[in-house]
Design a protein around this motif. Sequence first.
Motif, PDB file in Angstrom:
ATOM      1  N   ILE A   5      72.483  -7.942  50.435  1.00 37.46           N
ATOM      2  CA  ILE A   5      71.671  -7.646  48.899  1.00 37.46           C
ATOM      3  C   ILE A   5      70.465  -8.760  48.996  1.00 37.46           C
ATOM      4  O   ILE A   5      69.371  -8.166  48.234  1.00 37.46           O
ATOM      5  CB  ILE A   5      72.759  -7.951  47.801  1.00 37.46           C
ATOM      6  CG1 ILE A   5      73.898  -6.777  47.832  1.00 37.46           C
ATOM      7  CG2 ILE A   5      71.896  -8.041  46.465  1.00 37.46           C
ATOM      8  CD1 ILE A   5      75.017  -6.906  46.841  1.00 37.46           C
ATOM      9  N   LYS A   6      70.881  -9.895  49.539  1.00 38.54           N
ATOM     10  CA  LYS A   6      69.767 -10.911  49.374  1.00 38.54           C
ATOM     11  C   LYS A   6      68.536 -10.539  50.286  1.00 38.54           C
ATOM     12  O   LYS A   6      67.460 -11.034  50.533  1.00 38.54           O
ATOM     13  CB  LYS A   6      70.359 -12.304  49.631  1.00 38.54           C
ATOM     14  CG  LYS A   6      71.279 -12.920  48.609  1.00 38.54           C
ATOM     15  CD  LYS A   6      71.863 -14.223  49.343  1.00 38.54           C
ATOM     16  CE  LYS A   6      72.791 -14.727  48.473  1.00 38.54           C
ATOM     17  NZ  LYS A   6      73.380 -15.715  48.863  1.00 38.54           N
ATOM     18  N   GLY A   7      68.850  -9.620  51.325  1.00 40.83           N
ATOM     19  CA  GLY A   7      67.732  -9.323  52.217  1.00 40.83           C
ATOM     20  C   GLY A   7      68.147  -9.923  53.678  1.00 40.83           C
ATOM     21  O   GLY A   7      67.248 -10.000  54.650  1.00 40.83           O
ATOM     22  N   SER A   8      69.301 -10.854  53.905  1.00 34.72           N
ATOM     23  CA  SER A   8      69.460 -11.579  55.092  1.00 34.72           C
ATOM     24  C   SER A   8      70.204 -10.512  55.882  1.00 34.72           C
ATOM     25  O   SER A   8      71.591 -10.766  56.290  1.00 34.72           O
ATOM     26  CB  SER A   8      70.005 -12.912  54.636  1.00 34.72           C
ATOM     27  OG  SER A   8      69.681 -13.402  53.897  1.00 34.72           O
ATOM     28  N   GLU A  55      74.901  -8.989  59.277  1.00 36.29           N
ATOM     29  CA  GLU A  55      75.536  -8.441  60.450  1.00 36.29           C
ATOM     30  C   GLU A  55      76.540  -9.210  61.110  1.00 36.29           C
ATOM     31  O   GLU A  55      77.670  -8.887  61.475  1.00 36.29           O
ATOM     32  CB  GLU A  55      74.570  -8.053  61.376  1.00 36.29           C
ATOM     33  CG  GLU A  55      74.851  -7.477  62.868  1.00 36.29           C
ATOM     34  CD  GLU A  55      73.794  -7.356  64.013  1.00 36.29           C
ATOM     35  OE1 GLU A  55      74.082  -7.061  64.992  1.00 36.29           O
ATOM     36  OE2 GLU A  55      72.584  -7.582  63.341  1.00 36.29           O
ATOM     37  N   ASP A  56      76.369 -10.578  61.171  1.00 34.21           N
ATOM     38  CA  ASP A  56      77.271 -11.594  61.583  1.00 34.21           C
ATOM     39  C   ASP A  56      78.567 -11.351  60.959  1.00 34.21           C
ATOM     40  O   ASP A  56      79.665 -11.637  61.576  1.00 34.21           O
ATOM     41  CB  ASP A  56      76.550 -12.913  61.761  1.00 34.21           C
ATOM     42  CG  ASP A  56      75.460 -12.872  62.734  1.00 34.21           C
ATOM     43  OD1 ASP A  56      75.305 -11.979  63.637  1.00 34.21           O
ATOM     44  OD2 ASP A  56      74.597 -13.943  62.841  1.00 34.21           O
ATOM     45  N   LEU A  57      78.629 -11.704  59.630  1.00 38.66           N
ATOM     46  CA  LEU A  57      79.585 -11.420  58.794  1.00 38.66           C
ATOM     47  C   LEU A  57      80.443 -10.253  58.877  1.00 38.66           C
ATOM     48  O   LEU A  57      81.744 -10.146  58.839  1.00 38.66           O
ATOM     49  CB  LEU A  57      79.256 -12.012  57.293  1.00 38.66           C
ATOM     50  CG  LEU A  57      78.834 -13.097  57.189  1.00 38.66           C
ATOM     51  CD1 LEU A  57      77.810 -13.691  55.884  1.00 38.66           C
ATOM     52  CD2 LEU A  57      79.916 -14.380  57.005  1.00 38.66           C
ATOM     53  N   TYR A  58      79.836  -9.192  59.013  1.00 33.76           N
ATOM     54  CA  TYR A  58      80.411  -7.906  59.002  1.00 33.76           C
ATOM     55  C   TYR A  58      81.141  -7.796  60.256  1.00 33.76           C
ATOM     56  O   TYR A  58      82.524  -7.339  60.400  1.00 33.76           O
ATOM     57  CB  TYR A  58      79.538  -6.801  58.780  1.00 33.76           C
ATOM     58  CG  TYR A  58      79.116  -6.275  57.526  1.00 33.76           C
ATOM     59  CD1 TYR A  58      79.796  -6.289  56.272  1.00 33.76           C
ATOM     60  CD2 TYR A  58      77.546  -6.118  57.340  1.00 33.76           C
ATOM     61  CE1 TYR A  58      79.146  -6.140  55.170  1.00 33.76           C
ATOM     62  CE2 TYR A  58      77.052  -5.609  56.110  1.00 33.76           C
ATOM     63  CZ  TYR A  58      78.150  -5.635  54.843  1.00 33.76           C
ATOM     64  OH  TYR A  58      77.572  -5.477  53.714  1.00 33.76           O
ATOM     65  N   LYS A  59      80.514  -8.280  61.383  1.00 34.06           N
ATOM     66  CA  LYS A  59      81.268  -8.351  62.586  1.00 34.06           C
ATOM     67  C   LYS A  59      82.399  -9.356  62.645  1.00 34.06           C
ATOM     68  O   LYS A  59      83.572  -8.893  63.295  1.00 34.06           O
ATOM     69  CB  LYS A  59      80.321  -8.632  63.800  1.00 34.06           C
ATOM     70  CG  LYS A  59      79.258  -7.649  64.226  1.00 34.06           C
ATOM     71  CD  LYS A  59      78.307  -8.330  65.056  1.00 34.06           C
ATOM     72  CE  LYS A  59      77.417  -7.034  65.739  1.00 34.06           C
ATOM     73  NZ  LYS A  59      76.380  -7.907  66.705  1.00 34.06           N
ATOM     74  N   LYS A  60      82.396 -10.288  61.998  1.00 35.31           N
ATOM     75  CA  LYS A  60      83.687 -11.223  61.920  1.00 35.31           C
ATOM     76  C   LYS A  60      84.593 -10.599  61.166  1.00 35.31           C
ATOM     77  O   LYS A  60      85.900 -10.695  61.284  1.00 35.31           O
ATOM     78  CB  LYS A  60      83.275 -12.641  61.171  1.00 35.31           C
ATOM     79  CG  LYS A  60      82.348 -13.332  61.919  1.00 35.31           C
ATOM     80  CD  LYS A  60      81.980 -14.887  60.986  1.00 35.31           C
ATOM     81  CE  LYS A  60      81.198 -15.718  62.073  1.00 35.31           C
ATOM     82  NZ  LYS A  60      80.675 -17.064  61.250  1.00 35.31           N
ATOM     83  N   ASP A 101      68.732  -0.614  58.723  1.00 33.96           N
ATOM     84  CA  ASP A 101      67.541  -1.311  58.349  1.00 33.96           C
ATOM     85  C   ASP A 101      66.836  -1.997  59.314  1.00 33.96           C
ATOM     86  O   ASP A 101      65.677  -2.153  59.180  1.00 33.96           O
ATOM     87  CB  ASP A 101      68.208  -2.203  56.982  1.00 33.96           C
ATOM     88  CG  ASP A 101      68.297  -1.344  55.806  1.00 33.96           C
ATOM     89  OD1 ASP A 101      68.323  -0.207  55.866  1.00 33.96           O
ATOM     90  OD2 ASP A 101      68.747  -2.205  54.874  1.00 33.96           O
ATOM     91  N   LYS A 102      67.644  -2.343  60.192  1.00 37.09           N
ATOM     92  CA  LYS A 102      66.895  -3.224  61.059  1.00 37.09           C
ATOM     93  C   LYS A 102      66.285  -2.422  62.169  1.00 37.09           C
ATOM     94  O   LYS A 102      65.172  -2.873  62.861  1.00 37.09           O
ATOM     95  CB  LYS A 102      67.938  -4.052  61.987  1.00 37.09           C
ATOM     96  CG  LYS A 102      68.499  -5.211  61.025  1.00 37.09           C
ATOM     97  CD  LYS A 102      69.292  -6.147  61.829  1.00 37.09           C
ATOM     98  CE  LYS A 102      69.002  -6.900  63.109  1.00 37.09           C
ATOM     99  NZ  LYS A 102      69.822  -7.807  63.790  1.00 37.09           N
ATOM    100  N   HIS A 103      66.469  -1.204  62.602  1.00 33.86           N
ATOM    101  CA  HIS A 103      66.140  -0.571  63.692  1.00 33.86           C
ATOM    102  C   HIS A 103      65.433   0.881  63.292  1.00 33.86           C
ATOM    103  O   HIS A 103      64.352   1.052  63.573  1.00 33.86           O
ATOM    104  CB  HIS A 103      67.337  -0.404  64.872  1.00 33.86           C
ATOM    105  CG  HIS A 103      67.944  -1.537  64.984  1.00 33.86           C
ATOM    106  ND1 HIS A 103      67.204  -2.564  65.715  1.00 33.86           N
ATOM    107  CD2 HIS A 103      69.135  -2.114  65.022  1.00 33.86           C
ATOM    108  CE1 HIS A 103      68.110  -3.431  66.204  1.00 33.86           C
ATOM    109  NE2 HIS A 103      69.106  -3.413  65.657  1.00 33.86           N
ATOM    110  N   LEU A 104      66.404   1.563  62.887  1.00 34.88           N
ATOM    111  CA  LEU A 104      65.720   2.987  62.443  1.00 34.88           C
ATOM    112  C   LEU A 104      64.845   2.967  61.543  1.00 34.88           C
ATOM    113  O   LEU A 104      63.637   3.805  61.650  1.00 34.88           O
ATOM    114  CB  LEU A 104      67.001   3.859  61.993  1.00 34.88           C
ATOM    115  CG  LEU A 104      68.051   4.170  63.097  1.00 34.88           C
ATOM    116  CD1 LEU A 104      69.238   5.002  62.409  1.00 34.88           C
ATOM    117  CD2 LEU A 104      67.397   4.908  64.325  1.00 34.88           C
TER     118      LEU A 104
END
Length: 413
Positions: free
Chosen positions: A359-362, A367-372, A393-396
Amino acid sequence: MQIWATEIKELESLYISLKGRFPELEKELEQLIETKDANVVMLYSRRCLEIIVTDLCESELKRPRGSEPLKGIIDKLSHEKKVPSNIIASMEGLNTLSTFGTHPKDFDPEQVKPVLNNLDIIIKWYLKYKETRTDIKAEPSEEIRQEITSTEDVKKSITISKKRLTGLLAGLIAIIMTVFVVLFFSKIISIGKPAKELEKSIAILPFFNDSPSDSNQYFINGIMEEVLNNLQKIKDFRVLSRTSTVQYKGTDRPTIPEIAKKLNVSYIVEGSGQKYGNSYRLRVQLIVGNNERHLWAESYEKEILETKDIYSTQSEIAQSVVSALKATITPEEKQLINKIPTKNLTAYSFYQQGREEYIKGSLQKAEDLYKKSLKYDPTFAQAYSGLATVYWDKHLVKEYFSENFMDSVLILT
C-alpha cells in the motif's frame, strides 16, 4: 474498581425504579451499568440521551426526529422553553462530552463522571416529566366520564342525520379512490427510473492506532482491511473500497455526516485498536451517517494464541453489523466470513506487513515479506495473491505501458 463506580451505583437505583416501564431506556441503561470500558460507558450514556430527546421531540415539538442531529433538537427544546434550562444544560454537557467516547478520540477517564452525573439528573427529571404527562392525560377522561351520565346525553352526542352520514361516506369513498389513483399512476411513472442506491451502503474508515509504537500500525490496518473484506462478501451491502476512505486517515478528518454525504453512504464503521505483546484491544462502532446516531458498538480484548483469535473477531464484527442493520446473510456468505485462511501466526504477520508495504508503494519489501509468509505456510492463498499483484506491478504493468508499447498502439490506431 472504576473511578466512576459511585455514579454507576446511582444509575443502578434508577434502573431498578424504571424497570418494566421504559423498555428502550432500560435496555441501554443495563448495557451501561454492566460495562467496564470508558468508551462504551460514554456510548450508552449518549444512547440513553437519544431515547429521551427523541421522545421529547415527538411529545413537545409534535414531530418525529427523523435524521436531525441530537444537538439540533436540544437547541429547539431550549429555544421553545419545552425543557427546564438546568436540564438543557445537563443535556448539552452530556452530548458534548460523550462524543469523545463514541468516536475514537482521546479523553480523560475522569470525564466519564460528569457524563454519568448529567445522565442521572436527566433521567430523574424525565421520570417526573412522564408521570406528570400521565396525570394530565388521565384528567380529561375522568371529566368525560362525569359528563356522560345519562342515556339522553349520549344519544344527543352521537346523533348524526342520514344526509350527513351519506355525505361522510361519499367523501370517504372519494378519498379512497383518489389515493388509489395516485398510487397506481405513481407506480407506472416510477417504472424505468434508475433504482435507488442500496440503503445498506457502508464506508469503513481507517482505524486509529492506539498502540505505543507505530510499528503495530500494520496490525490495526490489517484488521480494518479484513473487516472491509468480510462485509464486501455480503450481497445485501454496498461497501466502499479502502482507496475511497484512506483519505480520512488521522484525527483531523471531517465530521461523520460530512464524510457520509461526500461518500454517498448511509452508514459509517469506525474503530481504534492497540497491540501490546501477544494481546490486542479493539473498539468498533456502527454509526448512522446523517445524524451520528450509534447503532452498535463493541470492545474486544484478546490474547493471540492462534490466528483464529484474530479472524474470529473480524468475523464477529461483520455479523454484528449484519444484525444491527437487519441485513440478510446466506449460509455461503457466513461460511466465507468464518473461513480461516492460515493457521500459522508468523505467516499471518508477514502477510499483513507485506500488504502494508504494498500500500505504501514499496514493492520489493512487499515481495520479500510475502515470500517469507509462504515459507511458513505454503498453502496461504492470500500471500500468493499478494505476490502475484506485486509481480504484475513490477513487470507486466511496466511492459504494457512502456513507451514502445504505447507507440505501437498509436501507430495501430
